[in-house]
Each structure stands twice: as structure tokens, then as C-alpha cells.
Write a protein that holds these residues in place. Structure first.
Motif, PDB file in Angstrom:
ATOM      1  N   ASP A 174     111.626  80.139  29.383  1.00 12.03           N
ATOM      2  CA  ASP A 174     110.454  79.974  28.509  1.00 12.03           C
ATOM      3  C   ASP A 174     109.994  81.319  27.970  1.00 12.03           C
ATOM      4  O   ASP A 174     109.692  81.466  26.775  1.00 12.03           O
ATOM      5  CB  ASP A 174     109.299  79.317  29.278  1.00 12.03           C
ATOM      6  CG  ASP A 174     109.480  77.817  29.429  1.00 12.03           C
ATOM      7  OD1 ASP A 174     110.254  77.217  28.660  1.00 12.03           O
ATOM      8  OD2 ASP A 174     108.843  77.243  30.337  1.00 12.03           O
ATOM      9  N   HIS A 175     109.900  82.310  28.848  1.00 14.68           N
ATOM     10  CA  HIS A 175     109.405  83.636  28.453  1.00 14.68           C
ATOM     11  C   HIS A 175     110.459  84.443  27.687  1.00 14.68           C
ATOM     12  O   HIS A 175     110.101  85.219  26.785  1.00 14.68           O
ATOM     13  CB  HIS A 175     108.969  84.413  29.705  1.00 14.68           C
ATOM     14  CG  HIS A 175     107.683  83.930  30.305  1.00 14.68           C
ATOM     15  ND1 HIS A 175     106.446  84.238  29.779  1.00 14.68           N
ATOM     16  CD2 HIS A 175     107.444  83.139  31.384  1.00 14.68           C
ATOM     17  CE1 HIS A 175     105.497  83.684  30.514  1.00 14.68           C
ATOM     18  NE2 HIS A 175     106.077  83.002  31.495  1.00 14.68           N
ATOM     19  N   GLU A 176     111.726  84.289  28.044  1.00 10.33           N
ATOM     20  CA  GLU A 176     112.755  85.131  27.450  1.00 10.33           C
ATOM     21  C   GLU A 176     113.191  84.650  26.057  1.00 10.33           C
ATOM     22  O   GLU A 176     113.407  85.464  25.160  1.00 10.33           O
ATOM     23  CB  GLU A 176     113.981  85.177  28.374  1.00 10.33           C
ATOM     24  CG  GLU A 176     113.734  85.889  29.702  1.00 10.33           C
ATOM     25  CD  GLU A 176     113.455  87.364  29.525  1.00 10.33           C
ATOM     26  OE1 GLU A 176     114.029  87.989  28.604  1.00 10.33           O
ATOM     27  OE2 GLU A 176     112.649  87.912  30.308  1.00 10.33           O
ATOM     28  N   SER A 177     113.333  83.333  25.881  1.00 13.15           N
ATOM     29  CA  SER A 177     113.899  82.855  24.608  1.00 13.15           C
ATOM     30  C   SER A 177     113.252  81.588  24.071  1.00 13.15           C
ATOM     31  O   SER A 177     113.577  81.160  22.952  1.00 13.15           O
ATOM     32  CB  SER A 177     115.399  82.580  24.791  1.00 13.15           C
ATOM     33  OG  SER A 177     115.581  81.510  25.731  1.00 13.15           O
ATOM     34  N   GLY A 178     112.380  80.972  24.850  1.00 12.70           N
ATOM     35  CA  GLY A 178     111.794  79.712  24.404  1.00 12.70           C
ATOM     36  C   GLY A 178     112.836  78.613  24.264  1.00 12.70           C
ATOM     37  O   GLY A 178     112.683  77.707  23.447  1.00 12.70           O
ATOM     38  N   TRP A 179     113.913  78.704  25.056  1.00 13.54           N
ATOM     39  CA  TRP A 179     115.011  77.731  25.068  1.00 13.54           C
ATOM     40  C   TRP A 179     115.820  77.733  23.748  1.00 13.54           C
ATOM     41  O   TRP A 179     116.484  76.761  23.408  1.00 13.54           O
ATOM     42  CB  TRP A 179     114.515  76.320  25.369  1.00 13.54           C
ATOM     43  CG  TRP A 179     114.063  76.179  26.805  1.00 13.54           C
ATOM     44  CD1 TRP A 179     112.797  76.301  27.268  1.00 13.54           C
ATOM     45  CD2 TRP A 179     114.902  75.936  27.931  1.00 13.54           C
ATOM     46  NE1 TRP A 179     112.771  76.140  28.647  1.00 13.54           N
ATOM     47  CE2 TRP A 179     114.060  75.896  29.076  1.00 13.54           C
ATOM     48  CE3 TRP A 179     116.269  75.714  28.112  1.00 13.54           C
ATOM     49  CZ2 TRP A 179     114.539  75.687  30.371  1.00 13.54           C
ATOM     50  CZ3 TRP A 179     116.754  75.499  29.400  1.00 13.54           C
ATOM     51  CH2 TRP A 179     115.896  75.478  30.510  1.00 13.54           C
ATOM     52  N   ASN A 180     115.807  78.874  23.088  1.00 17.34           N
ATOM     53  CA  ASN A 180     116.640  79.040  21.889  1.00 17.34           C
ATOM     54  C   ASN A 180     117.910  79.788  22.302  1.00 17.34           C
ATOM     55  O   ASN A 180     117.860  80.988  22.632  1.00 17.34           O
ATOM     56  CB  ASN A 180     115.884  79.833  20.822  1.00 17.34           C
ATOM     57  CG  ASN A 180     116.718  80.085  19.578  1.00 17.34           C
ATOM     58  OD1 ASN A 180     117.837  79.599  19.444  1.00 17.34           O
ATOM     59  ND2 ASN A 180     116.167  80.874  18.660  1.00 17.34           N
ATOM     60  N   HIS A 181     119.042  79.091  22.310  1.00 16.39           N
ATOM     61  CA  HIS A 181     120.275  79.718  22.821  1.00 16.39           C
ATOM     62  C   HIS A 181     120.862  80.742  21.842  1.00 16.39           C
ATOM     63  O   HIS A 181     121.838  81.425  22.179  1.00 16.39           O
ATOM     64  CB  HIS A 181     121.324  78.657  23.158  1.00 16.39           C
ATOM     65  CG  HIS A 181     121.889  77.939  21.983  1.00 16.39           C
ATOM     66  ND1 HIS A 181     121.169  77.047  21.216  1.00 16.39           N
ATOM     67  CD2 HIS A 181     123.138  77.986  21.411  1.00 16.39           C
ATOM     68  CE1 HIS A 181     121.921  76.562  20.256  1.00 16.39           C
ATOM     69  NE2 HIS A 181     123.134  77.122  20.342  1.00 16.39           N
ATOM     70  N   LYS A 182     120.243  80.878  20.683  1.00 11.59           N
ATOM     71  CA  LYS A 182     120.700  81.885  19.726  1.00 11.59           C
ATOM     72  C   LYS A 182     119.653  82.981  19.512  1.00 11.59           C
ATOM     73  O   LYS A 182     119.765  83.764  18.557  1.00 11.59           O
ATOM     74  CB  LYS A 182     121.037  81.227  18.384  1.00 11.59           C
ATOM     75  CG  LYS A 182     122.251  80.297  18.454  1.00 11.59           C
ATOM     76  CD  LYS A 182     122.594  79.719  17.095  1.00 11.59           C
ATOM     77  CE  LYS A 182     123.839  78.834  17.169  1.00 11.59           C
ATOM     78  NZ  LYS A 182     124.193  78.262  15.845  1.00 11.59           N
ATOM     79  N   ALA A 183     118.678  83.046  20.414  1.00 12.31           N
ATOM     80  CA  ALA A 183     117.608  84.041  20.281  1.00 12.31           C
ATOM     81  C   ALA A 183     118.169  85.453  20.445  1.00 12.31           C
ATOM     82  O   ALA A 183     119.013  85.714  21.305  1.00 12.31           O
ATOM     83  CB  ALA A 183     116.517  83.779  21.317  1.00 12.31           C
ATOM     84  N   VAL A 184     117.675  86.381  19.575  1.00  5.47           N
ATOM     85  CA  VAL A 184     118.103  87.779  19.634  1.00  5.47           C
ATOM     86  C   VAL A 184     116.864  88.660  19.723  1.00  5.47           C
ATOM     87  O   VAL A 184     115.922  88.501  18.934  1.00  5.47           O
ATOM     88  CB  VAL A 184     118.929  88.181  18.390  1.00  5.47           C
ATOM     89  CG1 VAL A 184     119.334  89.649  18.474  1.00  5.47           C
ATOM     90  CG2 VAL A 184     120.151  87.280  18.243  1.00  5.47           C
TER      91      VAL A 184
END
Length: 244
Positions: A174-184
């Protein structure tokens, strides 16, 4: 009674004879004369020399004295016996109390050891189950999709992450990417659900690490287990430091 035995009795009952002498002193002068004659013959009065009534008084007084002495002695003996009994009982009670305390401590220790063993057994069983689940999930294949919703990615994670660790894993994602597997991360370049840095680290879990959330989840779980012990340990570190 012979004069000799009477003399011994009179000597043993000196106090009683004195009392009788006092009684005789207020009697007739003949009794006083008898006392004077006795003094002249050696200072002692023989029981046989006394009138019959005086003899009875002497004997009664002597017996009373003896009875009193015996009663005092009996009381002293009884008191001593009672004290000894009390001391013995107190010692026995103290020993019994010590034994009871030792038994209670032993029982408490046994209970603690039993509870500890039970917890360890539960932990081993849980770890074994988690390992089995993780192993099964690690070998499972997930058909890759062109796109994923957050709910779909979370559903995949639930199949891979042990149930007892999922919430902690979810908190980090939740904190690192918000469950977006393509987050950069625009600053560091960290990539994916768990923000691996560099993202290429995730290639150890699969060549499709850029586009497959299952690959990223597997890598993230292994990373948290290897570095922190578990996702929950990783989450505890994240809470203390703001990152992991």
C-alpha cells in the motif's frame, strides 16, 4: 508410730510443726511447757510427743504441702510438655509449608513448560503450513494478463502470501506502490509492487518481472523473508524507519 519415724516426719514437715506449735501456744500452758521441754532436749518436737489432735493437724498440713508441691510439679511438667508439643507442631507445620510451596512451584514450572511446548508446537505447525503454502504458491503459474486491477493483483497475492502474513505484506505494498505493479519511483528508479531497487533484481523470480505481478509478489516475499524474517517483521521495520 515409733519415736524415730515420728522425728523424721516432724523434720520433713517443719513448716507444719511450726503451725501446730503456734496453735499449741495459744492453748494451755502445758503445751508451752512441752515445747520448752522439747527445746531443752534438742530443739525438735516428736510427732509422738504431740496430742492426738495436733498430730492429725500436722499430718494434714504435711499432706497438703506435698499435694501442693506435686500439683506445682505436675503443672510445670504439663507446661513443658505443651511447649514441646507446640514446638514440634510448629516445626512440622513449617516443613509441610515448605513442601507445599516446593510442590506448587514445581507445578507452576511444569505448567509454564507445557504452555511453552504447546506454543512451540503451534509455531512449528504454522511455519510448516506457511512453508507448504509458499512452496505451492511458488510453483504455481498464473496466466499473465495485459492489464490488472488492484483487486486482481491482491487476489494473486493472497494465493502466494501465507494468510498470517498477508496483511503485513499488503501494508507495505500500500505504501510502496498502491498495488500498481508498474509503479516507478521518479527519484530512485525503484520499480514494481514492492519497489525493488534496482527493479532488475526481480529477474531472479522470473524474466517477466516488469509486467507480471505474480513474479513481483514472489520476489518480494522471498526478499522480506530473507532480509527480515517475514513480511510482518519487514512491516515492523518499515513502521520504525519509514522504509524497508
Amino acid at each position: 508410730m515409733s519415736p524415730i519415724s515420728a522425728r523424721g516426719f516432724a523434720v520433713a514437715s517443719a513448716t507444719a510443726v511450726t503451725t501446730v506449735g503456734a496453735v499449741m501456744g495459744v492453748a494451755q500452758g502445758g503445751a508451752a511447757q512441752t515445747a520448752d521441754d522439747a527445746q531443752a532436749t534438742g530443739g525438735s518436737t516428736l510427732l509422738a510427743d504431740l496430742p492426738a489432735g495436733a498430730q492429725a493437724q500436722v499430718q494434714t498440713a504435711s499432706l497438703a504441702r506435698q499435694a501442693d508441691a506435686q500439683a506445682v510439679a505436675a503443672d510445670a511438667t504439663a507446661k513443658k510438655t505443651a511447649e514441646e508439643t507446640a514446638r514440634r507442631q510448629a516445626a512440622e507445620d513449617a516443613v509441610a509449608k515448605q513442601k507445599a510451596a516446593a510442590a506448587e512451584a514445581k507445578a507452576e514450572k511444569a505448567q509454564e513448560e507445557a504452555e511453552k511446548a504447546e506454543k512451540e508446537a503451534e509455531e512449528r505447525a504454522r511455519t510448516k503450513a506457511d512453508t507448504a503454502t509458499q512452496s505451492a504458491a511458488g510453483s504455481a503459474t498464473f496466466t499473465q494478463q495485459a492489464s490488472y486491477s488492484v483487486a486482481e493483483v491482491q487476489a494473486i497475492a493472497r494465493q502466494i502470501i501465507p494468510s498470517g502474513q498477508f496483511q503485513c505484506f499488503s501494508n507495505i505494498v500500500d505504501h510502496e506502490s498502491g498495488w500498481n505493479h508498474k509503479a516507478v519511483n521518479p527519484s530512485s528508479g525503484a520499480y514494481g509492487l514492492v519497489q525493488a531497487y534496482p527493479g532488475s533484481k526481480m529477474s531472479s523470480a522470473g524474466a517477466d518481472w516488469r509486467t507480471n505481478p505474480a513474479t513481483q509478489i514472489k520476489w518480494g516475499l522471498n526478499y522480506m523473508n530473507d532480509r527480515y524474517g517475514s513480511p510482518c517483521d519487514a512491516w515492523a521495520y518499515w513502521q520504525a524507519n519509514g522504509s524497508y
